[in-house]
Scaffold this motif. Structure first.
Motif, PDB file in Angstrom:
ATOM      1  N   GLU A 176      11.977-121.543 138.615  1.00 16.11           N
ATOM      2  CA  GLU A 176      12.654-120.567 139.467  1.00 16.11           C
ATOM      3  C   GLU A 176      14.113-120.331 139.089  1.00 16.11           C
ATOM      4  N   GLY A 177      14.673-121.186 138.242  1.00 14.51           N
ATOM      5  CA  GLY A 177      16.071-120.992 137.885  1.00 14.51           C
ATOM      6  C   GLY A 177      16.571-122.095 136.975  1.00 14.51           C
ATOM      7  N   SER A 178      17.789-121.897 136.458  1.00 19.11           N
ATOM      8  CA  SER A 178      18.419-122.844 135.551  1.00 19.11           C
ATOM      9  C   SER A 178      19.845-123.092 135.998  1.00 19.11           C
ATOM     10  N   ALA A 179      20.395-124.221 135.565  1.00 17.73           N
ATOM     11  CA  ALA A 179      21.794-124.543 135.857  1.00 17.73           C
ATOM     12  C   ALA A 179      22.384-125.284 134.673  1.00 17.73           C
ATOM     13  N   ILE A 218      24.798-121.172 137.450  1.00 10.85           N
ATOM     14  CA  ILE A 218      23.355-121.014 137.646  1.00 10.85           C
ATOM     15  C   ILE A 218      22.891-119.638 137.195  1.00 10.85           C
ATOM     16  N   GLN A 219      21.593-119.565 136.935  1.00 15.17           N
ATOM     17  CA  GLN A 219      20.932-118.289 136.686  1.00 15.17           C
ATOM     18  C   GLN A 219      19.561-118.358 137.355  1.00 15.17           C
ATOM     19  N   HIS A 220      19.361-117.505 138.354  1.00 16.91           N
ATOM     20  CA  HIS A 220      18.107-117.512 139.105  1.00 16.91           C
ATOM     21  C   HIS A 220      17.054-116.687 138.376  1.00 16.91           C
ATOM     22  N   ARG A 221      15.816-116.962 138.688  1.00 12.70           N
ATOM     23  CA  ARG A 221      14.693-116.240 138.074  1.00 12.70           C
ATOM     24  C   ARG A 221      14.834-114.729 138.223  1.00 12.70           C
ATOM     25  N   GLY A 222      15.259-114.310 139.414  1.00  8.50           N
ATOM     26  CA  GLY A 222      15.349-112.877 139.681  1.00  8.50           C
ATOM     27  C   GLY A 222      16.461-112.182 138.928  1.00  8.50           C
ATOM     28  N   SER A 223      17.430-112.926 138.420  1.00  7.73           N
ATOM     29  CA  SER A 223      18.538-112.307 137.684  1.00  7.73           C
ATOM     30  C   SER A 223      18.566-112.735 136.227  1.00  7.73           C
ATOM     31  N   THR A 224      17.464-113.311 135.751  1.00  8.67           N
ATOM     32  CA  THR A 224      17.381-113.719 134.350  1.00  8.67           C
ATOM     33  C   THR A 224      17.192-112.496 133.457  1.00  8.67           C
ATOM     34  N   PRO A 225      18.052-112.308 132.454  1.00  8.54           N
ATOM     35  CA  PRO A 225      17.907-111.156 131.561  1.00  8.54           C
ATOM     36  C   PRO A 225      16.704-111.324 130.637  1.00  8.54           C
ATOM     37  N   GLU A 263      28.307-114.540 130.497  1.00  5.57           N
ATOM     38  CA  GLU A 263      28.697-113.761 131.678  1.00  5.57           C
ATOM     39  C   GLU A 263      27.520-113.487 132.615  1.00  5.57           C
ATOM     40  N   GLN A 264      26.304-113.819 132.195  1.00  2.00           N
ATOM     41  CA  GLN A 264      25.122-113.569 133.027  1.00  2.00           C
ATOM     42  C   GLN A 264      24.823-114.738 133.967  1.00  2.00           C
ATOM     43  N   TRP A 265      25.716-115.709 134.012  1.00  2.00           N
ATOM     44  CA  TRP A 265      25.563-116.868 134.892  1.00  2.00           C
ATOM     45  C   TRP A 265      26.552-116.774 136.048  1.00  2.00           C
ATOM     46  N   GLN A 266      26.232-117.435 137.142  1.00  2.00           N
ATOM     47  CA  GLN A 266      27.049-117.397 138.351  1.00  2.00           C
ATOM     48  C   GLN A 266      27.555-118.802 138.658  1.00  2.00           C
TER      49      GLN A 266
END
Length: 383
Positions: A282-285, A294-301, A317-320
């Protein structure tokens, strides 16, 4: 509020870690804040009793910080009327006998890692402390650092879904000591003096993986001595007989695979000196000592592999960033406060000498794995 004084025999505080993190940033910091409130109208006041080999260094250190108690005799320090806790930050080879003496004297034990040079010795210390009925703890400081606290928050909150893998990168270039002074003591690079990357860092990786992700079930390790000769503090060349790099693959409970590279012969191209990337369904950190993104599944490029075209997107830049959402104190100090409350009030405390022995176990198995070139299971430990 009434003041409750507790004497702490501190052995090894003339060294870098013992002085900076344990004496200055932990015990003296507790004193600077007015002591440790116990919640019952009492304030705990730690009173250091410094012990070491060099009278000159101890005297200078005591004068610098306005401390009254120091000695070069461990027996004298343990017999001090205020002494209730023994703390050890010596080189590993000197640790076992000193802790045994402190247990025999009825003192509570708090020690740096590794707790001993071998698993058998580490388990013996844990058994002796249990039989003596003394409180005991091993330093596991990274569990209390902001970046890993944020990572633990994500794990506990189910952010990752099913965790698949962990990738850790640790290390920096330690100068050889010839044209620039080394940042670490020379004994770190001599196996005969208890040095080596696996013995130093695998105990850390054990409690980080066990405490945040999942228990370690197997290990495969490869070691190297990339810099075969170094120069000591007196300017004398010496052969480096210990590993200065270790490359480990750990299988965790649930089939999670963790890969951790550790090296004192690597130049840093990351945000922090250690970083762990955790990937899940569901996501990575990516967590360092202070920060976590973090990068969530829904915002993974959706990257597309095409080596014929230049990359046009900034993956970083795609991580929060994960917000602090809390105030974080020095990790060593936080664990010291928990241990002191455990000693005085009986508050729960889980990072005991048996937990410390688990780190020694992984280091021992890692060294054996590197010698034999094979994966080894990590058995459960008990006293």
């Amino acid at each position: 509020m009434s003041r409750r004084v507790i004497g702490i025999v501190m052995n090894g505080v003339t060294g870098r870690m013992g002085y900076r993190q344990h004496l200055v940033r932990s015990i003296l910091a507790i004193r600077e804040q007015g002591g440790l409130p116990l919640g019952d109208g009492q304030v705990l006041w730690p009173e250091p009793i410094l012990v070491g080999r060099s009278a000159a260094k101890l005297e200078e250190l005591a004068k610098r910080h306005g401390l009254s108690h120091w000695t070069t005799s461990l027996d004298e320090a343990l017999a001090h009327p205020l002494a209730e806790i023994y703390f050890d930050a010596q080189v590993t080879q000197a640790r076992e006998s000193a802790i045994k003496a402190a247990i025999a004297a009825g003192k509570h034990i708090y020690t740096e890692k590794p707790t001993a040079e071998s698993l058998d010795a580490a388990l013996e210390l844990a058994r002796l402390a249990r039989a003596a009925g003394v409180c005991n703890g091993a330093v596991q400081d990274k569990l209390f650092l902001p970046g890993l606290l944020k990572l633990k928050r994500l794990v506990d909150g189910g952010f990752f879904g099913r965790i698949l893998s962990v990738r850790g990168e640790f290390g920096y270039w330690v100068f050889e000591g010839d044209w620039q002074d080394a940042q670490r003591p020379s004994w770190n690079y001599r196996a005969e003096d208890g040095g080596g990357m696996i013995l130093d860092m695998f105990p850390h990786w054990r409690y980080v993986l066990d405490g945040i992700i999942a228990p370690v079930r197997s290990v495969y390790a490869h070691t190297a001595t990339h810099i075969p000769q170094r120069v000591d503090e007196q300017g004398r060349p010496y052969p480096a007989t210990a590993d200065d790099a270790a490359y480990g693959v750990f299988e965790l409970e649930g089939g999670i695979v963790a890969q951790v590279n550790s090296s004192w012969a690597v130049r840093v191209d990351r945000d922090e000196l250690v970083e762990f990337q955790v990937d899940g369904t569901e996501g990575s950190a990516v967590a360092g000592l202070r920060n976590c993104r973090i990068q969530h599944r829904g915002s993974t490029p959706k990257p597309v592999w095409n080596p014929d075209l230049p990359v046009t997107e900034s993956f970083r830049e795609q991580w929060q960033q994960v917000p602090d959402n809390a105030e974080f104190d020095n990790g060593f100090k936080v664990q010291w406060e928990l241990f002191l409350k455990h000693v005085v009030t009986g508050a729960p405390y889980q990072w005991d000498l048996l937990e410390g022995a688990k780190g020694v176990q992984l280091a021992e198995l890692g060294l054996r794995s590197a010698r034999e070139g094979r994966r080894l299971d990590v058995p459960e430990l008990s006293l």
